[in-house]
Design an enzyme around this catalytic site. Structure first.
Site, PDB file in Angstrom:
ATOM      1  N   LYS A 127      -7.350   4.226  38.682  1.00  0.00           N
ATOM      2  CA  LYS A 127      -8.244   2.940  38.601  1.00  0.00           C
ATOM      3  C   LYS A 127      -8.718   2.620  37.232  1.00  0.00           C
ATOM      4  O   LYS A 127      -8.975   1.671  37.088  1.00  0.00           O
ATOM      5  CB  LYS A 127      -9.453   3.063  39.622  1.00  0.00           C
ATOM      6  CG  LYS A 127      -8.871   3.451  40.928  1.00  0.00           C
ATOM      7  CD  LYS A 127     -10.223   4.072  42.112  1.00  0.00           C
ATOM      8  CE  LYS A 127      -9.594   4.088  43.451  1.00  0.00           C
ATOM      9  NZ  LYS A 127     -10.861   4.665  44.385  1.00  0.00           N
ATOM     10  N   TYR A 157      -1.315  -0.300  44.718  1.00  0.00           N
ATOM     11  CA  TYR A 157      -2.391   0.576  44.651  1.00  0.00           C
ATOM     12  C   TYR A 157      -1.830   2.213  45.141  1.00  0.00           C
ATOM     13  O   TYR A 157      -2.105   2.952  44.436  1.00  0.00           O
ATOM     14  CB  TYR A 157      -3.484   0.000  45.511  1.00  0.00           C
ATOM     15  CG  TYR A 157      -4.647   1.011  45.704  1.00  0.00           C
ATOM     16  CD1 TYR A 157      -5.647   1.273  44.755  1.00  0.00           C
ATOM     17  CD2 TYR A 157      -4.633   2.023  46.940  1.00  0.00           C
ATOM     18  CE1 TYR A 157      -6.583   2.330  44.782  1.00  0.00           C
ATOM     19  CE2 TYR A 157      -5.582   2.723  47.100  1.00  0.00           C
ATOM     20  CZ  TYR A 157      -6.646   2.980  45.981  1.00  0.00           C
ATOM     21  OH  TYR A 157      -7.740   4.127  46.260  1.00  0.00           O
ATOM     22  N   TYR A 163     -18.473   7.976  42.266  1.00  0.00           N
ATOM     23  CA  TYR A 163     -19.134   7.477  43.428  1.00  0.00           C
ATOM     24  C   TYR A 163     -20.599   7.490  43.465  1.00  0.00           C
ATOM     25  O   TYR A 163     -21.200   7.124  42.503  1.00  0.00           O
ATOM     26  CB  TYR A 163     -18.323   7.849  44.340  1.00  0.00           C
ATOM     27  CG  TYR A 163     -16.939   7.775  44.358  1.00  0.00           C
ATOM     28  CD1 TYR A 163     -16.177   6.252  43.986  1.00  0.00           C
ATOM     29  CD2 TYR A 163     -16.052   8.777  44.238  1.00  0.00           C
ATOM     30  CE1 TYR A 163     -14.965   6.141  43.828  1.00  0.00           C
ATOM     31  CE2 TYR A 163     -14.478   8.493  43.727  1.00  0.00           C
ATOM     32  CZ  TYR A 163     -14.093   7.106  43.395  1.00  0.00           C
ATOM     33  OH  TYR A 163     -12.932   7.229  43.348  1.00  0.00           O
TER      34      TYR A 163
HETATM   35  O1  DON Z   1      -7.177   5.463  48.210  1.00  0.00           O
HETATM   36  C1  DON Z   1      -7.601   6.564  48.442  1.00  0.00           C
HETATM   37  O2  DON Z   1      -8.420   6.951  49.175  1.00  0.00           O
HETATM   38  C2  DON Z   1      -6.822   7.314  47.274  1.00  0.00           C
HETATM   39  N1  DON Z   1      -5.637   7.212  47.138  1.00  0.00           N
HETATM   40  C3  DON Z   1      -7.586   7.645  46.273  1.00  0.00           C
HETATM   41  C4  DON Z   1      -9.182   8.076  46.433  1.00  0.00           C
HETATM   42  C5  DON Z   1      -9.871   8.810  45.446  1.00  0.00           C
HETATM   43  O3  DON Z   1      -9.331   9.471  44.683  1.00  0.00           O
HETATM   44  C6  DON Z   1     -11.455   8.825  45.504  1.00  0.00           C
HETATM   45  N2  DON Z   1     -11.695   9.980  44.342  1.00  0.00           N
HETATM   46  N3  DON Z   1     -12.318  10.859  44.075  1.00  0.00           N
END
Ligand code: DON
Length: 374
Positions: free
Chosen positions: A125, A249, A301
């Protein structure tokens, strides 16, 4: 995300360098990433760097000793749990652990499983947001997505419903990241993908590719992200086909990297947007600055405040077990250790980065260290 919450890192005051400094580890080439199963693009379209990276010299002994010390201290930590909402991630060996540090002038220090490839997940991201800001200006992210922390988990639907001004939150939560992908210029999906993968590859200094198994596993199980994409479409945040945007994504999250790749990608940001080994400019310095600001405020987060308070460097985590942390102007650290805390951040990675930064320096709020570096 559910798991064991790391309430306070609380290790910053640990003494540095108690372990005998060892000679820097021999330079090793990163392992090849699995090849992509994605229909778009071919490798020659992938925006691969034009220049090959020269072999990297090792970083100074003290720096390497700090990294090796951080590795050794937390090797035995078993807290946390692999992400399992993406089935392929649950199967990854939880004991894997690697740390790489790359300085802004391209010197490298690495210890542990730094050649093991894993999925970049949310750390992608960072580079998609940078791609959008490079193409459209930082205003596009601020106005169309938002830059404030949501204070909610990365896949929160409540955050979309309650944030009327910025439904997508910020580019590092899933809604904002899906919205970032939709903003990447390009008339069709392959063009957008070339741009997304191209930025990541140039920052890493090598051609990256999608891990086919992770991509398949996530595509088959990403029902919550489908709900998020449709909700964003409902609020007119996404242009075009939301499922096509979501697919891009999912691909970006499935890109395979090593801890060393992460460190090199971060060193590119630490170095004002120029890869320190290939010397290729990936993004403008102003874009690197805005990207680092987003990492500081949103990178971990709902733990981002605690992270800034404890460690003081911009960082971004991924549920694949990676963390990328950047000491602007100085260095970046990439860690890999799959077990996560409740917010989805690697437990050993956080501890190792906190101790390394406290020993090497680089906390952006540390005025003493900043004036010493002048
Ligand atoms: O979309 C998702 O949930 C995962 N591909 C990425 C989430 C993620 O890596 C959150 N990070 N800590």
């Amino acid at each position: 995300m559910h798991g064991i919450r790391v309430v306070a890192l609380g290790i910053a005051l640990a003494a540095c360098g108690q372990q005998q400094p060892k000679a820097p580890q021999q330079e090793a080439r990163p392992a090849s990433a699995p090849s992509s199963s994605a229909p778009a693009p071919t490798s020659s379209q992938a925006g691969a760097p034009q220049q090959q990276a020269a072999p990297a010299p090792p970083a100074a002994g003290d720096t390497c000793a700090s990294v090796q010390d951080a590795y050794a201290r937390f090797k035995g930590v078993t807290e946390g749990k692999n992400a399992d909402y993406i089935p392929a991630l649950a199967k990854v060996d939880s004991s894997l652990y690697g740390i790489a540090l790359v300085t802004a002038d391209g010197r490298v220090c690495e210890v542990g499983d730094v050649q093991h490839v894993f999925s970049i997940q949310s750390i992608a991201k960072v580079f998609t947001a940078a791609t959008v800001m490079q193409a459209l200006g930082a205003d596009a992210i601020e106005k169309k997505i938002g830059v404030n922390a949501t204070g909610q988990p990365f896949n929160s639907i409540i955050a979309i419903e309650t944030n009327e001004k910025h439904r997508a939150g910020n580019p590092f939560v899933n809604p904002g990241a899906i919205a970032s992908v939709s903003l990447v210029p390009g008339g069709d999906a392959p063009t957008k993908w070339n741009s997304i993968l191209g930025t990541m590859s140039k920052a890493a200094g090598r051609k990256l590719a999608v891990d086919a198994e992770i991509y398949k596993s996530e595509s088959e199980t990403n029902t919550r992200n489908r709900a998020i994409a449709l909700l964003l479409k409902n609020y007119k945040v996404l242009e075009g086909d939301p499922m096509q945007t979501l697919d891009l994504y999912t691909r970006e999250c499935s890109v395979a990297v090593t801890a060393r790749d992460l460190a090199m990608m971060g060193a590119t940001l630490a170095n004002g947007g120029v890869n320190p080994l290939t010397h290729e400019r990936v993004v403008d310095a102003a874009v690197a600055t805005k990207t680092l600001a987003l990492m500081q405020t949103n990178g971990l987060y709902e733990s981002s405040g605690e992270w800034a308070f404890a460690v003081g460097v911009p960082a971004k985590s991924g549920v694949g077990g990676g963390i990328l942390a950047v000491a602007p102007g100085r260095y970046a650290i990439g860690t890999f250790a799959p077990p996560l805390d409740a917010a989805g951040n690697s437990v050993r990675g956080q501890k190792a980065i906190e101790l390394s930064v406290s020993c090497v320096g680089g906390n952006v709020f540390d005025t003493a260290s900043a004036s010493a570096a002048k």
